[in-house]
Design a protein around this motif. Sequence first.
Motif, PDB file in Angstrom:
ATOM      1  N   ALA A 133     -32.493  11.134  69.251  1.00  0.00           N
ATOM      2  CA  ALA A 133     -33.048  11.353  67.890  1.00  0.00           C
ATOM      3  C   ALA A 133     -33.205  12.622  67.318  1.00  0.00           C
ATOM      4  N   GLY A 134     -33.311  13.510  68.322  1.00  0.00           N
ATOM      5  CA  GLY A 134     -33.387  14.784  67.750  1.00  0.00           C
ATOM      6  C   GLY A 134     -32.082  15.533  67.266  1.00  0.00           C
ATOM      7  N   VAL A 135     -31.114  15.085  68.115  1.00  0.00           N
ATOM      8  CA  VAL A 135     -29.444  15.390  67.892  1.00  0.00           C
ATOM      9  C   VAL A 135     -29.267  14.859  66.578  1.00  0.00           C
ATOM     10  N   VAL A 136     -29.241  13.739  66.442  1.00  0.00           N
ATOM     11  CA  VAL A 136     -29.084  12.705  65.210  1.00  0.00           C
ATOM     12  C   VAL A 136     -29.898  13.508  64.066  1.00  0.00           C
ATOM     13  N   GLY A 137     -30.925  13.816  64.078  1.00  0.00           N
ATOM     14  CA  GLY A 137     -31.775  14.470  63.009  1.00  0.00           C
ATOM     15  C   GLY A 137     -31.151  15.631  62.701  1.00  0.00           C
ATOM     16  N   VAL A 138     -30.906  16.583  63.764  1.00  0.00           N
ATOM     17  CA  VAL A 138     -30.314  17.864  63.228  1.00  0.00           C
ATOM     18  C   VAL A 138     -28.833  17.721  62.616  1.00  0.00           C
ATOM     19  N   GLY A 139     -27.973  16.720  63.031  1.00  0.00           N
ATOM     20  CA  GLY A 139     -26.653  16.254  62.499  1.00  0.00           C
ATOM     21  C   GLY A 139     -26.938  15.896  60.916  1.00  0.00           C
ATOM     22  N   LEU A 140     -27.990  15.087  60.750  1.00  0.00           N
ATOM     23  CA  LEU A 140     -28.093  14.608  59.659  1.00  0.00           C
ATOM     24  C   LEU A 140     -28.556  15.737  58.309  1.00  0.00           C
ATOM     25  N   ALA A 141     -29.259  16.577  59.065  1.00  0.00           N
ATOM     26  CA  ALA A 141     -29.863  17.851  58.317  1.00  0.00           C
ATOM     27  C   ALA A 141     -28.647  18.594  57.761  1.00  0.00           C
ATOM     28  N   ALA A 142     -27.782  19.137  58.707  1.00  0.00           N
ATOM     29  CA  ALA A 142     -26.692  19.553  58.388  1.00  0.00           C
ATOM     30  C   ALA A 142     -25.798  19.032  57.348  1.00  0.00           C
ATOM     31  N   VAL A 143     -25.348  17.815  57.474  1.00  0.00           N
ATOM     32  CA  VAL A 143     -24.685  17.073  56.571  1.00  0.00           C
ATOM     33  C   VAL A 143     -25.339  17.034  55.253  1.00  0.00           C
ATOM     34  N   LEU A 144     -26.508  16.606  55.202  1.00  0.00           N
ATOM     35  CA  LEU A 144     -27.210  16.692  53.984  1.00  0.00           C
ATOM     36  C   LEU A 144     -27.290  18.104  53.270  1.00  0.00           C
ATOM     37  N   THR A 145     -27.614  19.074  53.973  1.00  0.00           N
ATOM     38  CA  THR A 145     -27.381  20.355  53.319  1.00  0.00           C
ATOM     39  C   THR A 145     -26.243  20.759  52.768  1.00  0.00           C
ATOM     40  N   PHE A 146     -25.154  20.404  53.594  1.00  0.00           N
ATOM     41  CA  PHE A 146     -23.708  20.781  52.979  1.00  0.00           C
ATOM     42  C   PHE A 146     -23.506  19.917  51.736  1.00  0.00           C
ATOM     43  N   ALA A 147     -23.912  18.619  51.802  1.00  0.00           N
ATOM     44  CA  ALA A 147     -23.472  17.541  50.788  1.00  0.00           C
ATOM     45  C   ALA A 147     -24.079  17.925  49.493  1.00  0.00           C
TER      46      ALA A 147
ATOM     47  N   TRP B  59     -15.407  20.659  47.202  1.00  0.00           N
ATOM     48  CA  TRP B  59     -15.340  20.659  48.535  1.00  0.00           C
ATOM     49  C   TRP B  59     -14.330  21.484  49.327  1.00  0.00           C
ATOM     50  N   GLN B  60     -14.854  22.103  50.142  1.00  0.00           N
ATOM     51  CA  GLN B  60     -13.863  23.168  51.039  1.00  0.00           C
ATOM     52  C   GLN B  60     -13.677  22.564  52.449  1.00  0.00           C
ATOM     53  N   TRP B  61     -12.710  23.028  53.224  1.00  0.00           N
ATOM     54  CA  TRP B  61     -12.417  22.506  54.170  1.00  0.00           C
ATOM     55  C   TRP B  61     -13.463  22.621  55.593  1.00  0.00           C
TER      56      TRP B  61
ATOM     57  N   PHE C 109     -14.661  20.429  58.843  1.00  0.00           N
ATOM     58  CA  PHE C 109     -15.209  20.946  60.554  1.00  0.00           C
ATOM     59  C   PHE C 109     -16.294  20.438  60.716  1.00  0.00           C
ATOM     60  N   ILE C 110     -17.453  20.523  59.852  1.00  0.00           N
ATOM     61  CA  ILE C 110     -18.845  20.029  60.077  1.00  0.00           C
ATOM     62  C   ILE C 110     -18.775  18.375  60.411  1.00  0.00           C
ATOM     63  N   GLY C 111     -18.091  17.652  59.693  1.00  0.00           N
ATOM     64  CA  GLY C 111     -17.962  16.285  60.044  1.00  0.00           C
ATOM     65  C   GLY C 111     -17.344  15.892  61.361  1.00  0.00           C
ATOM     66  N   VAL C 112     -16.269  16.575  61.666  1.00  0.00           N
ATOM     67  CA  VAL C 112     -15.695  16.465  63.056  1.00  0.00           C
ATOM     68  C   VAL C 112     -16.689  16.905  64.308  1.00  0.00           C
TER      69      VAL C 112
ATOM     70  N   THR D 202     -16.197  14.232  56.250  1.00  0.00           N
ATOM     71  CA  THR D 202     -14.979  14.746  56.524  1.00  0.00           C
ATOM     72  C   THR D 202     -13.810  14.671  55.699  1.00  0.00           C
ATOM     73  N   LEU D 203     -13.731  13.655  55.099  1.00  0.00           N
ATOM     74  CA  LEU D 203     -12.624  13.142  54.018  1.00  0.00           C
ATOM     75  C   LEU D 203     -12.973  13.954  52.599  1.00  0.00           C
ATOM     76  N   ALA D 204     -14.114  14.246  52.276  1.00  0.00           N
ATOM     77  CA  ALA D 204     -14.033  14.930  50.918  1.00  0.00           C
ATOM     78  C   ALA D 204     -12.923  15.918  50.692  1.00  0.00           C
TER      79      ALA D 204
END
Length: 209
Positions: free
Chosen positions: A25-39, A45-47, A51-54, A95-97
């Motif tokens: 749960a902690g790993v998934v939570g960190v991933g979601l935080a990174a994705v939402l911060t960048f989104a 949208w930059q390349w 990298f973050i998505g992959v 990733t596709l953005a």
Amino acid sequence: MNDPSARAGRRPASDAPGHDAAGQAGVVGVGLAAVLTFALAQGSWQWFATFIGVTLFAVIFAFQGRPAWTPGIRTPYMRSLVAYALVVGLCVAITLAPMLQRWDWLFPMSGTRSGCQELGRYEAVRTRAALGDLADRDRAALAYAQVKQSGEAVADCLSATTTLWLPLYGAGAAVLVGAGAWLRDRARSREGLRPASSSTGPAANGPQP
């Protein structure tokens, strides 16, 4: 006296199922935080988004685990599957953005793309008009400024339209991933519950007198 065999068979606290679930749960939570911060970041949208998505794909596939398959909608397995599918769909969208924004064949947006190009030309004209008489003093610098401002305007325009369509791509990916994972987990569960076929012959019935 304590039984040594009992101590040897006792699992350490770090290997307990609750600890594993908390770590996942902690790993998934960190991933979601990174994705939402960048989104939620402003601009095109930059390349680096790819990298973050992959990277998040690798993290999720390495650490995510689902409970055993059980029928029903309100089961722990179904809740875990829905969360897993939505996270994967979000990573697909991120990733596709940049590709959707830049590649015509992947995301045509014919009317929007032509309109964004018009906006870019307008921005180039506006840049020259803002300089007034100073524009004739350094034509090379003016041309560079026009190209830069025009490119930023086009990128921001395409990015805004891409962002509007990203939820559709993410939801589609989530549905596909969730359905595929559900079918695979159900097949594995039924395979594990299937009784082994009984063998016949002397090996199965034991030695004959």
